[in-house]
Motif scaffolding. Structure first.
Motif, PDB file in Angstrom:
ATOM      1  N   PHE A  63       0.822  -1.220   0.000  1.00 55.24           N
ATOM      2  CA  PHE A  63       0.000   0.000   0.000  1.00 55.24           C
ATOM      3  C   PHE A  63       0.855   1.269   0.000  1.00 55.24           C
ATOM      4  O   PHE A  63       0.332   2.370   0.083  1.00 55.24           O
ATOM      5  CB  PHE A  63      -0.942   0.007   1.206  1.00 55.24           C
ATOM      6  N   GLY A  64       2.166   1.098  -0.012  1.00 54.14           N
ATOM      7  CA  GLY A  64       3.044   2.263  -0.150  1.00 54.14           C
ATOM      8  C   GLY A  64       3.739   2.726   1.118  1.00 54.14           C
ATOM      9  O   GLY A  64       4.424   3.751   1.102  1.00 54.14           O
ATOM     10  N   ALA A  65       3.600   1.992   2.219  1.00 51.07           N
ATOM     11  CA  ALA A  65       4.311   2.406   3.444  1.00 51.07           C
ATOM     12  C   ALA A  65       5.822   2.246   3.223  1.00 51.07           C
ATOM     13  O   ALA A  65       6.268   1.308   2.567  1.00 51.07           O
ATOM     14  CB  ALA A  65       3.861   1.558   4.621  1.00 51.07           C
ATOM     15  N   VAL A  66       6.570   3.197   3.791  1.00 50.62           N
ATOM     16  CA  VAL A  66       8.025   3.193   3.650  1.00 50.62           C
ATOM     17  C   VAL A  66       8.627   2.749   4.976  1.00 50.62           C
ATOM     18  O   VAL A  66       8.213   3.237   6.031  1.00 50.62           O
ATOM     19  CB  VAL A  66       8.498   4.634   3.325  1.00 50.62           C
ATOM     20  N   PHE A  67       9.595   1.843   4.949  1.00 47.89           N
ATOM     21  CA  PHE A  67      10.247   1.383   6.180  1.00 47.89           C
ATOM     22  C   PHE A  67      11.642   1.994   6.266  1.00 47.89           C
ATOM     23  O   PHE A  67      12.418   1.901   5.318  1.00 47.89           O
ATOM     24  CB  PHE A  67      10.311  -0.149   6.236  1.00 47.89           C
ATOM     25  N   ILE A  68      11.927   2.631   7.386  1.00 47.10           N
ATOM     26  CA  ILE A  68      13.223   3.289   7.564  1.00 47.10           C
ATOM     27  C   ILE A  68      13.926   2.649   8.753  1.00 47.10           C
ATOM     28  O   ILE A  68      13.400   2.676   9.880  1.00 47.10           O
ATOM     29  CB  ILE A  68      13.038   4.816   7.780  1.00 47.10           C
ATOM     30  N   GLU A  69      15.103   2.052   8.489  1.00 49.43           N
ATOM     31  CA  GLU A  69      15.820   1.343   9.547  1.00 49.43           C
ATOM     32  C   GLU A  69      16.746   2.322  10.266  1.00 49.43           C
ATOM     33  O   GLU A  69      17.919   2.435   9.920  1.00 49.43           O
ATOM     34  CB  GLU A  69      16.611   0.202   8.912  1.00 49.43           C
ATOM     35  N   GLU A  70      16.204   3.068  11.160  1.00 51.65           N
ATOM     36  CA  GLU A  70      16.979   4.056  11.912  1.00 51.65           C
ATOM     37  C   GLU A  70      16.407   4.142  13.318  1.00 51.65           C
ATOM     38  O   GLU A  70      15.201   3.991  13.509  1.00 51.65           O
ATOM     39  CB  GLU A  70      16.849   5.459  11.297  1.00 51.65           C
ATOM     40  N   GLU A  71      17.263   4.443  14.261  1.00 50.45           N
ATOM     41  CA  GLU A  71      16.780   4.687  15.617  1.00 50.45           C
ATOM     42  C   GLU A  71      16.387   6.153  15.741  1.00 50.45           C
ATOM     43  O   GLU A  71      17.157   7.046  15.349  1.00 50.45           O
ATOM     44  CB  GLU A  71      17.896   4.347  16.629  1.00 50.45           C
ATOM     45  N   ILE A  72      15.218   6.387  16.256  1.00 57.21           N
ATOM     46  CA  ILE A  72      14.797   7.777  16.486  1.00 57.21           C
ATOM     47  C   ILE A  72      15.492   8.278  17.746  1.00 57.21           C
ATOM     48  O   ILE A  72      15.451   7.610  18.784  1.00 57.21           O
ATOM     49  CB  ILE A  72      13.265   7.858  16.611  1.00 57.21           C
ATOM     50  N   THR A  73      16.130   9.405  17.637  1.00 57.54           N
ATOM     51  CA  THR A  73      16.890   9.909  18.776  1.00 57.54           C
ATOM     52  C   THR A  73      16.184  11.046  19.502  1.00 57.54           C
ATOM     53  O   THR A  73      16.481  11.330  20.655  1.00 57.54           O
ATOM     54  CB  THR A  73      18.295  10.362  18.323  1.00 57.54           C
TER      55      THR A  73
END
Ligand code: NAP
Length: 315
Positions: free
Chosen positions: A72-82
């Motif tokens: 459906f278009g969701a983007v996955f970002i492999e990062e820790e939110i700081t």
């Protein structure tokens, strides 16, 4: 970079939120610092998620959810939110040295295993002390292992360990288990499982690897030594709430209070899944929370569309 919805955490709650949000036409980014799927990925068999007649592994189930969200278009970002700026209409997330803006944020950071905090635990973790039977169980073929805890996790994981170990000893601090009756009964019937009641582990002994557990009987105060090859700790979970500043309302254990729309006390910020103050922490409840949170976020965005045109533009 700006998204309509930023989802923090890609366990079942975050994945369901992503499916609903992206399918609803909202630009959606999911941040995950470790592995997509969350805690359930270490569960060998999920047998109570509707729609799967035969057990499915947590890994496979959440991989399917991710694929569905991506479709459906969701983007996955492999990062820790700081850092997470909660002030104002437009939320600002910092991750991997970049800033991301969002009209709405759904917190799905979940929970992690509670530590016992006894001597030897930290030093011998990975050397016979484990929090994950699915990951480490196979190392204990024909060995003797102990499990501490009396909840669903301890009993289910103890049963899983009987596939490998010749004996699994469950140590519980009371004389009655907390686990659901159906799970208890299976354990009581399993000939490889033994119980030590009314007992706590006060020290884990071992030089380079675990050797024995020092046990105290809470009724008699007797101290005994239990030689084991492995030790699995399942004494509950703690909320992964490090990102949430003091402005989000939490219960005394640190879980996020929401209403039935998954609203936190901060407009535009929602919470879903195990991080939430909730009576049941299951994949099915987490996905349900995620769906409600995404639906609420969509309503919030529509209601505030004009204000977002001024306050939350792409930069
Ligand atoms: P839990 O239900 O909170 O149980 C924790 C257990 O550890 C309790 O038996 C508790 O003893 C014991 N304990 C806590 N602190 C301890 C300490 N310092 N020393 C020794 N023992 C200690 O946790 P959980 O088993 O991880 O389950 C978490 C949630 O996931 C629950 O809602 C559970 O129902 C759910 N879950 C469901 C399934 C399923 O339905 N298939 C599977 C796994 C988990 P007391 O009983 O004396 O408090």
């Amino acid at each position: 970079m700006r998204y309509d919805v930023i989802i923090v955490g890609a366990g079942p709650a975050g994945l369901a939120a992503a499916i609903y949000s992206a399918r609803g036409g909202l630009t959606t980014a999911v941040f995950e610092r470790a592995m997509v799927g969350g805690q359930i990925t270490v569960t060998e068999d999920v047998e109570n998620y509707p729609g799967f007649e035969e057990p499915i592994s947590g890994f496979e189930l959440t991989a399917k959810m991710q694929a569905q969200a991506e479709r459906f278009g969701a983007v996955f970002i492999e990062e820790e939110i700081t850092a997470m700026g909660m002030e104002g209409l437009c939320k600002v997330i910092e991750a991997g040295g970049k800033y991301y803006r969002a009209k709405s944020v759904i917190i799905c950071t979940g929970a992690h295993p509670r530590r016992m905090n006894v001597p030897g635990e930290e030093r011998l973790t990975g050397r016979g002390v484990s929090y994950c039977a699915t990951c480490d169980g196979a190392f204990y073929r024909d060995k003797v292992v102990a499990v501490v805890g009396g909840g669903d996790s301890a009993i289910e994981e103890a049963m899983f360990l009987t596939r490998f170990a010749k004996k699994v000893i469950i140590i519980h601090r009371r004389d009655e288990l907390r686990a659901q009756k159906i799970i208890q009964e299976r354990a009581f019937r399993n000939p490889k499982i033994e119980f030590i009641w009314d007992t706590v582990v006060q020290k884990i002994h071992g030089e380079t690897r675990i050797e024995k557990l020092e046990l105290v009987n809470r009724k008699t105060t007797d101290i005994t030594m239990l030689p084991v090859d492995g030790f699995f700790i399942y004494i509950g979970i703690l909320p992964s709430n490090q990102l949430l500043e003091s402005r989000i309302n939490l219960d005394s254990a640190g879980f996020v209070y929401t209403d039935e729309f998954m609203h936190t006390n901060i407009p535009g910020i929602y919470a879903a899944g195990d991080i939430r103050y909730t009576p049941l922490r299951q994949v099915v409840t987490a996905t349900s929370d995620g769906a409600i949170a995404a639906w609420s976020a969509e309503k919030w965005i529509i209601e505030n569309e004009d204000a977002f045109e001024v306050d939350c533009v792409e930069q």
